[in-house]
Structures are given as structure tokens and as C-alpha cells.
Design a protein around this motif. Structure first.
Motif, short mmCIF file in Angstrom:
data_model
loop_
_atom_site.label_atom_id
_atom_site.label_comp_id
_atom_site.label_asym_id
_atom_site.label_seq_id
_atom_site.Cartn_x
_atom_site.Cartn_y
_atom_site.Cartn_z
N GLY A 1 0.78 -1.23 0.00
CA GLY A 1 0.00 0.00 0.00
C GLY A 1 0.81 1.27 0.00
O GLY A 1 0.34 2.30 0.49
N VAL A 2 2.05 1.25 -0.55
CA VAL A 2 2.87 2.46 -0.53
C VAL A 2 3.32 2.89 -1.92
O VAL A 2 4.13 3.80 -2.06
N SER A 3 2.79 2.26 -2.97
CA SER A 3 3.27 2.56 -4.32
C SER A 3 2.39 3.63 -4.96
O SER A 3 1.94 4.56 -4.29
N PHE B 1 6.51 9.80 1.98
CA PHE B 1 6.46 8.70 1.02
C PHE B 1 7.28 9.10 -0.20
O PHE B 1 7.22 10.25 -0.65
N GLY B 2 8.05 8.17 -0.71
CA GLY B 2 8.87 8.47 -1.87
C GLY B 2 9.59 7.24 -2.36
O GLY B 2 9.39 6.12 -1.87
N GLY B 3 10.45 7.46 -3.34
CA GLY B 3 11.20 6.36 -3.92
C GLY B 3 12.64 6.37 -3.45
O GLY B 3 13.25 7.42 -3.28
N VAL B 4 13.17 5.17 -3.22
CA VAL B 4 14.57 5.01 -2.84
C VAL B 4 15.29 4.31 -4.00
O VAL B 4 14.74 3.39 -4.62
N ALA B 5 16.49 4.74 -4.30
CA ALA B 5 17.24 4.23 -5.45
C ALA B 5 17.79 2.84 -5.14
O ALA B 5 18.99 2.66 -4.95
#
Length: 410
Positions: A254-256, A275-279
Motif C-alpha cells: 500500500g505504498v506505491s 512517502f517516496g522512492g529510494v534508489a
């Protein structure tokens, strides 16, 4: 949720900088097992606390038996007997012997012990056919530990040997940080409890078991919460019910960017959770923040099981170790020989599953299966993660790679 990817280190530091170690308090020794000491512990007594016998035999004055041998045995009267914890004779005269048991205090006047094997084991009189060296078979007071010695320093993980030592010097408790209480929540309307029936569109919930077991393995107390459907209100209700017993909350799924990403939908309006993206691959979608009046930390992980587990290793495990006052926060890296070529996406740090072996006396690692984030079977067969840097897209077989062993304590 931002579009710009942050580094693994930056996201980990975001989490660690927001978490403080749990307050320490005195805990009974057995409750402190596996925890980190939050104090330096010094011995308040000597170990041994008195000169005692290392053998079953006879306490003697060395001068009386120095000439003993098979051809010229020494005969001495036996004037008493001392068992461990049963001292009734405090001193003995020259020219006598006292029967003594292992661990019993050596009486004044004796400076050596003759083992039974070197005697005829006489009761009223003893025949000694071999002489000990001066002081032989006597454990001197303070030989092991001296009063005031540093036994345990702050940060030492209290294992069986440390617990035994503390008990041996009379400590019944030790100041340490408690085990963190971790609430684990899986989200997804498609999830079912193991043991129940599956529909054509449902799957068993493995993630909450995986994460709760990993938290327990890290030394935490894990509370696995029942499955929460893709309903923001249901998720918030379940979450609020659990905060009272949580030092840390971990969610999976549930975090996308989907329409039913319930964790992000429920928590984003609070303004306290990023919330965000990690490389990284797997595990790009991540979240972290605090919730509730007590600002309980929450780490939100992606829903694919491999992504969830690797994210736990990189972000939750360090948080748990910080809560417990344990260092280092992340697993130590080792170098290994890569046995098969490995492809990696540009701009992402890949954590590929691998299996450690020894080849020609050198540590080697073999990639396990495909690297899809849903392949939990391959994850279970792995015991290491191969770390491929963001700038590398292909690693040749035979090259040296960085590896994180997963089953070694640290």
C-alpha cells in the motif's frame, strides 16, 4: 510521493535520526539476556572469593611432602575433612594433612594440594607417593576476577557467558534497554490467513510472518496484527488500536502508485509521514514518519515479499538496533567472488539474493534464481545479499563483489 529517488543511506539516516534508544532500566539477569548493557559493570567481589582446592585430595604444607616419591613416600596424619560449602576446619598444623574436596576453602597452614591419585586415600593417615609443586592445585583468591575489575562495558550484548559472569559476582540485575515492541501490519484485500481457503484472486499473507519473524530474530518483541483490507478507515482503526503497545510500527503493502495503496492514502493527509522512492532494487517505494500523540515511528514497506524483506534489512533492522542501543546498525559487509554474471539496473543499488560457498579457499557467492521481487522461494534458499552499486549495470563472473551475510550475528 516525490518523483526524485533518494539514496539508501539518506533514507536510512532519515529513520535513524528520528529514533532515540529506548530508556534503560534495571532488569533481572534472564530478562536482560540478548540485550545491550546500558552501564559499565564492575566486580564487587573477588572470583574465587577465597583460596580453594582445584582437586579432590589432601591439603598439606609443601615443605612436609617435598621429598615424597614412590621409593620414599611421606606418611602424614589426617586431622580433618573439608567439603565445598562445609568448612569446619580453619587452620592446620605443620606435619599434618586435611582431606579436601574440589571447591572447598584451603585451611590456613596449607599451601598445596595432593590429589587422591598420588596417595593411598587413607582416612586416619595418608601415604603420599608424589609431591606437588608449591601452590599446585590451589585456586588463589581473585585469580579469575578481582574486586573492581570491569566485567561488562556499556553496549556489550549480554549473552550466556556474560549473564553467567554477572551472576557469579552476585549481580541479580543489570541496567539495559528493553526489547522494542514492534507491531507488524499487512495490508491487502487479496490476503488470507495461512490455513484458510483461497479464492482465485487471493493469496496467503506471508509478509507479516516474514517481518514479525525477522523482528523477533533481531531481538524485538513482535506483534503480528491480522490482515487489514484496502480501506483507509479500516487501516487507521487497526493502526490506532495498536499504538498503545508499539515502539515501532512496520507495514507492508500500500505504498506505491496504485489506486488501492491504502497506507499512503490513509497516512499522507496526516502530514507526518514521508512517502517516496529510494534508489534500490527491489524496494523502491518506501515511507517513514511518526503517528499518534506519542509520535510512534512507522516504517512503511512495499508489498512484494522480497522487497519487503530487503527493505526490513536496510531500514527496519537498523532502527531496531538503535532502539536497543546496539551497534553497528547495519550488517557488516564482506567481499566474495561472484560465480555467475549479474545484471543490475542503472541508477539503482541492487540487492540480489545469493548463496555463500567456499571456492578454492575463498568466499564465493552464487546468485539464487531470478531476481523478481515476488520470488520468496528463492529468498528462502538464500543466505546473503549481493550489493551492486548504482553505477554498475553488469558484473562479470570472477569479479569481487560486496556481500551482506544474512545469518551471521553481529
Amino acid at each position: 510521493m516525490t518523483d526524485e529517488l533518494v539514496s539508501v543511506e539518506d533514507h536510512r539516516e532519515r529513520i535513524l535520526s528520528a529514533i532515540e534508544p529506548l530508556p534503560a532500566f534495571d532488569q533481572p539477569l534472564m530478562e536482560a539476556f540478548g540485550l545491550a548493557a546500558a552501564e559499565d559493570v564492575h566486580a564487587s567481589v573477588d572470583l574465587p572469593g577465597f583460596d580453594n582446592s582445584a582437586m579432590d585430595g589432601y591439603a598439606v604444607a609443601h615443605a612436609d611432602v617435598a621429598s615424597a616419591g614412590d621409593e620414599s613416600p611421606v606418611h602424614l596424619p589426617v586431622v580433618g575433612e573439608i567439603g565445598a560449602g562445609q568448612q569446619s576446619l580453619l587452620a592446620m598444623s605443620p606435619g599434618t594433612a586435611v582431606k579436601i574436596m574440589t571447591g572447598a576453602p584451603v585451611p590456613a597452614g596449607a599451601d598445596s594440594v595432593v590429589p587422591y591419585e598420588w596417595t593411598d586415600r587413607g582416612v586416619a593417615n595418608v601415604v603420599i607417593s608424589r609431591a606437588p609443586e608449591l601452590g599446585q592445585h590451589i585456586r588463589p583468591r581473585g585469580q579469575d576476577v578481582g574486586e573492581g575489575d570491569l566485567l561488562v562495558h556499556t553496549g556489550t550484548v549480554l549473552g550466556a557467558r556474560q549473564i553467567g559472569l554477572l551472576a557469579a559476582v552476585g549481580r541479580s540485575s543489570v541496567r539495559s534497554r528493553p526489547r522494542p515492541r514492534v507491531v507488524v501490519i499487512s495490508t491487502g484485500s487479496e490476503l488470507r490467513e495461512p490455513g484458510s481457503s483461497l479464492g482465485r484472486d487471493s493469496i496467503y499473507d506471508g509478509n507479516s510472518f516474514l517481518l514479525a519473524a525477522a523482528a523477533r530474530q533481531a531481538g524485538a518483541i513482535a506483534y503480528r496484527v491480522g490482515i487489514v483490507p484496502d480501506d483507509p478507515r479500516a487501516f487507521l482503526n487497526a493502526l490506532n488500536d495498536q499504538l498503545v503497545r508499539a515502539d515501532l510500527v512496520v507495514t507492508s503493502g500500500g505504498v506505491s502508485m496504485g489506486d488501492y495503496d491504502v497506507v499512503k492514502e490513509a497516512l499522507s493527509p496526516l502530514g507526518t509521514v514521508w512517502f517516496g522512492g529510494v534508489a534500490m532494487q527491489p524496494g523502491k517505494p518506501q515511507g517513514f514518519g511518526t503517528i499518534g500523540e506519542d509520535a510512534v515511528p512507522i516504517v512503511t514497506l512495499p508489498g512484494n515479499p522480497v522487497s519487503s524483506y530487503i527493505s526490513f534489512e536496510q531500514f527496519v533492522l537498523p532502527a531496531l538496533r538503535r532502539l536497543m542501543g546496539r551497534t553497528p546498525y547495519i550488517r557488516p559487509e564482506v567481499d566474495a567472488l561472484l560465480t555467475q554474471g549479474l545484471r543490475s539496473p542503472e541508477g539503482r543499488r541492487q540487492f540480489a539474493r545469493g548463496r555463500l560457498t567456499v571456492v578454492d579457499g575463498r568466499l564465493a557467492v552464487t546468485p539464487v534464481g531470478a531476481q523478481g521481487s515476488h520470488l520468496i522461494g528463492d529468498l528462502a534458499e538464500s543466505d546473503a545479499l549481493v550489493v551492486v552499486p548504482e553505477s554498475v549495470t553488469w558484473v562479470e563472473a570472477g569479479e569481487t563483489v560486496t556481500v551482506l551475510p544474512l545469518d551471521e550475528e553481529f
